[in-house]
Enzyme design. Structure first.
Site, PDB file in Angstrom:
ATOM      1  N   GLY A   1      -5.491  -4.863  32.375  1.00  0.00           N
ATOM      2  CA  GLY A   1      -6.460  -4.119  33.306  1.00  0.00           C
ATOM      3  C   GLY A   1      -6.899  -5.322  32.612  1.00  0.00           C
ATOM      4  N   CYS A   2      -8.549  -5.677  33.287  1.00  0.00           N
ATOM      5  CA  CYS A   2      -9.335  -6.933  32.890  1.00  0.00           C
ATOM      6  C   CYS A   2     -10.453  -6.754  31.996  1.00  0.00           C
ATOM      7  CB  CYS A   2      -9.407  -8.001  34.000  1.00  0.00           C
ATOM      8  SG  CYS A   2      -8.078  -8.839  34.167  1.00  0.00           S
TER       9      CYS A   2
END
Ligand SMILES: Cc1cc2nc3c(=O)[nH]c(=O)nc-3n(C[C@H](O)[C@H](O)[C@H](O)COP(=O)(O)OP(=O)(O)OC[C@H]3O[C@@H](n4cnc5c(N)ncnc54)[C@H](O)[C@@H]3O)c2cc1C
Lengths: 413, 105
Positions: B103-104
């Site tokens: 996920g960032c």
């Protein structure tokens, strides 16, 4: 004469030219290009919808921050020809470079989600990632009588990953102060499985959301918005109804990056995560939000990155190895409403932890805890940004993350 | 960390069942991993996605995002949700033996 061209005079580009001008000799010509004459203090956008700041608080002319000995060209960038080491400007002018720094950031692209831009845009459908969006939302909030407020993240990554959380917290506080909080339902939808991507911080932040009675919809990947029925629809066909919708639009790098064949699927530039050197060209760097890095897209990251980069750059142009290595350090104050805030500090390997953040002179600040000092830290940042950060002056902040003061037991919870 | 037997081979997995070492993954493990996340049959489209996840991880050292998979393979995002229901980004990585997507941040 050697030529350094910097694309983008935002947070990162401005710092780069201020730091490099004094250290590069006269044999280096430095040019910086930006399409906009105005520098925006983007962290201030968050406060405009709640009437804390106005547009005047967040804008200044770019030229004021460009040192003498650096040419600022105001023009849109059309494309880069990396094989020929040339930049084409929109007017047709061509700039040759020996070294290129890409610092054109990432921008909100509401046009990428079907249904966002239409008759309801800036009426019942808003964003606060542009100054115009933030001002329009101020107008919408002023007379709003209540209903369902939905804050929705469209895609990852987006700049300032804590901004939507802060927006939720400030909305709660704002509607309390207006005496209509009981008339407002707040729902936060996010693409991630938790309130935040890092587990320890996510646990703390979910607690804060819950205590403020803000509902959260996780693993929610929006496909489109139906402004007539006033619902967002996700790819797995879950619908969230709203009366007022505030989105964090898909964030993408500038379009010229795509035209130049330099970007990934969101036009962010793949680089070495420790040195920012392009994975394809050894005379192109990407700094700040423009780079595809596994850390936050944030001004604080741009600041730490620029510190490392400007130490390394003189070695790089002499053909020596770059010895400084960026660790992904990020440091963000999180406004939590009612005059309080939290602080998180982390890097590529260490997630945000609770404890204390020592800061000579002013600190320590409490990590992952709501305090008034953290709120003042955030509010002071505007002054720091204009007066210290952009001009490239020294700040009492280490570019490398430190574990001093952090409580490590919670790792792995 | 724990050890699990997948398709007759012992593999080390993390708390959520993702492979600690993506290199020990082989194609004959995919079916069993898929059924663990509620995907009963692997169709050609599944394999397009799995193969892309593998090659992209080898090239980039990171598990691809949904947008990246969709852009690069041409499989529409909506279809990814049909192939790997509810949490496609995680499930694609899981079945392909690559790490849980970051996920960032
Ligand atoms: C609402 C909001 C709140 C935020 N809050 C925080 C916070 O609290 N703390 C924090 O650390 N960060 C925060 N940020 C993030 C921070 O503002 C950015 O990460 C930072 O500005 C990145 O710097 P940059 O130089 O990479 O990009 P930018 O500062 O965005 O600069 C990019 C520049 O490139 C120019 N440009 C783009 N395309 C072209 C083109 N084709 N031709 C010519 N010029 C072009 C633009 O005009 C711009 O001047 C926030 C951002 C937003 C939107």
């Amino acid at each position: 004469m050697n030529k350094l061209v910097v694309l983008g005079a935002g947070t990162a580009g401005t710092m780069v030219v201020n730091k490099l001008r004094p250290v590069l000799g006269e044999e280096w010509q430095i040019t910086i290009v930006d399409q906009d004459e105005t520098h925006y203090y983007q962290p201030g956008f968050l406060f405009i919808p709640f009437g804390v700041y106005t547009k005047q608080d967040v804008v200044k002319p770019k030229q004021r921050f460009i040192p003498s000995g650096v040419d600022l060209i105001v023009s849109e960038i059309d494309r880069v020809d990396p094989e020929a080491s040339q930049v084409y400007l929109a007017g047709g002018n061509i700039l040759d470079y020996d070294q290129l720094v890409i610092a054109t950031g990432t921008e909100p692209r509401p046009d990428m989600t079907p249904g966002l831009i239409g008759d309801e845009w800036r009426k019942t459908v808003h964003d606060f990632y542009t100054v115009d969006g933030a001002v329009a939302l101020r107008e919408a909030f002023k007379d709003w009588e209540g209903g369902r407020l939905v804050v929705s993240v469209m895609e990852l990554p987006f700049k300032c990953p804590v901004a939507p959380l802060e927006f939720n917290f400030l909305a709660d506080s704002y509607f309390h102060e207006r005496g209509i909080r009981d008339q407002v339902d707040i729902t936060y939808s996010t693409v991630t499985s938790e309130a935040f991507t890092k587990p320890v911080a996510a646990k703390h932040l979910s607690g804060v959301l819950e205590s403020k009675n803000i509902a959260i919809e996780t693993d929610y990947y929006p496909e489109r918005v139906d402004p007539e029925r006033k619902v967002i629809v996700s790819y797995d066909e879950r619908e969230i109804p709203y009366d007022l919708l505030v989105v964090i639009p898909i964030n993408m790098g500038a379009e010229y990056i795509e035209r130049s064949g330099l970007g990934n699927e969101l036009n962010h530039v793949p680089v070495d995560k420790h040195t920012f050197l392009s994975t394809d060209y050894d005379n192109i760097f990407a700094l700040g939000d423009a780079a595809d890095l596994p850390t936050s897209k944030a001004g604080s990251v741009a600041h730490f990155a620029v510190e490392m980069f400007t130490e390394n750059f003189p070695n790089h142009i002499e053909g020596r190895p770059m010895t400084e290595r960026f660790d992904g350090h990020a440091n963000c104050f999180i406004e939590s409403g009612f005059g309080k805030g939290l602080l998180i500090d982390f890097n590529y390997d260490t997630e945000p932890l609770p404890g204390k953040y020592p800061l000579p002179g002013i600190g320590p600040f409490s990590l992952l805890k709501e305090t008034e000092a953290n709120h003042w830290g955030k509010m002071m940042f505007k002054w720091t940004y204009w007066n210290l950060l952009l001009p490239g002056r020294e700040l009492p902040l280490e570019a490398q993350m430190s574990l001093a003061g952090k409580i490590q037991e919670e790792v792995g919870v | 960390m724990a050890t699990e037997t997948i398709a007759g081979t012992e593999v080390q997995v993390d708390e959520e069942g993702f492979f600690v070492d993506p290199n020990v993954w082989t194609e004959d493990m995919a079916g069993e991993l898929a059924s663990q996340v509620g995907v009963d049959e692997l169709t050609e489209d599944h394999w397009t996605v799995i193969k892309f996840c593998r090659t992209d991880f080898d090239a980039k050292g990171e598990s691809p995002t949904l947008r990246r998979v969709s852009t690069e393979t041409g499989v529409p995002t909506k279809q990814l949700f049909a192939l790997f229901p509810k949490k496609p980004a995680k499930k694609m990585s899981y079945v392909s033996g690559v790490p849980k997507p970051k996920g960032c941040v």
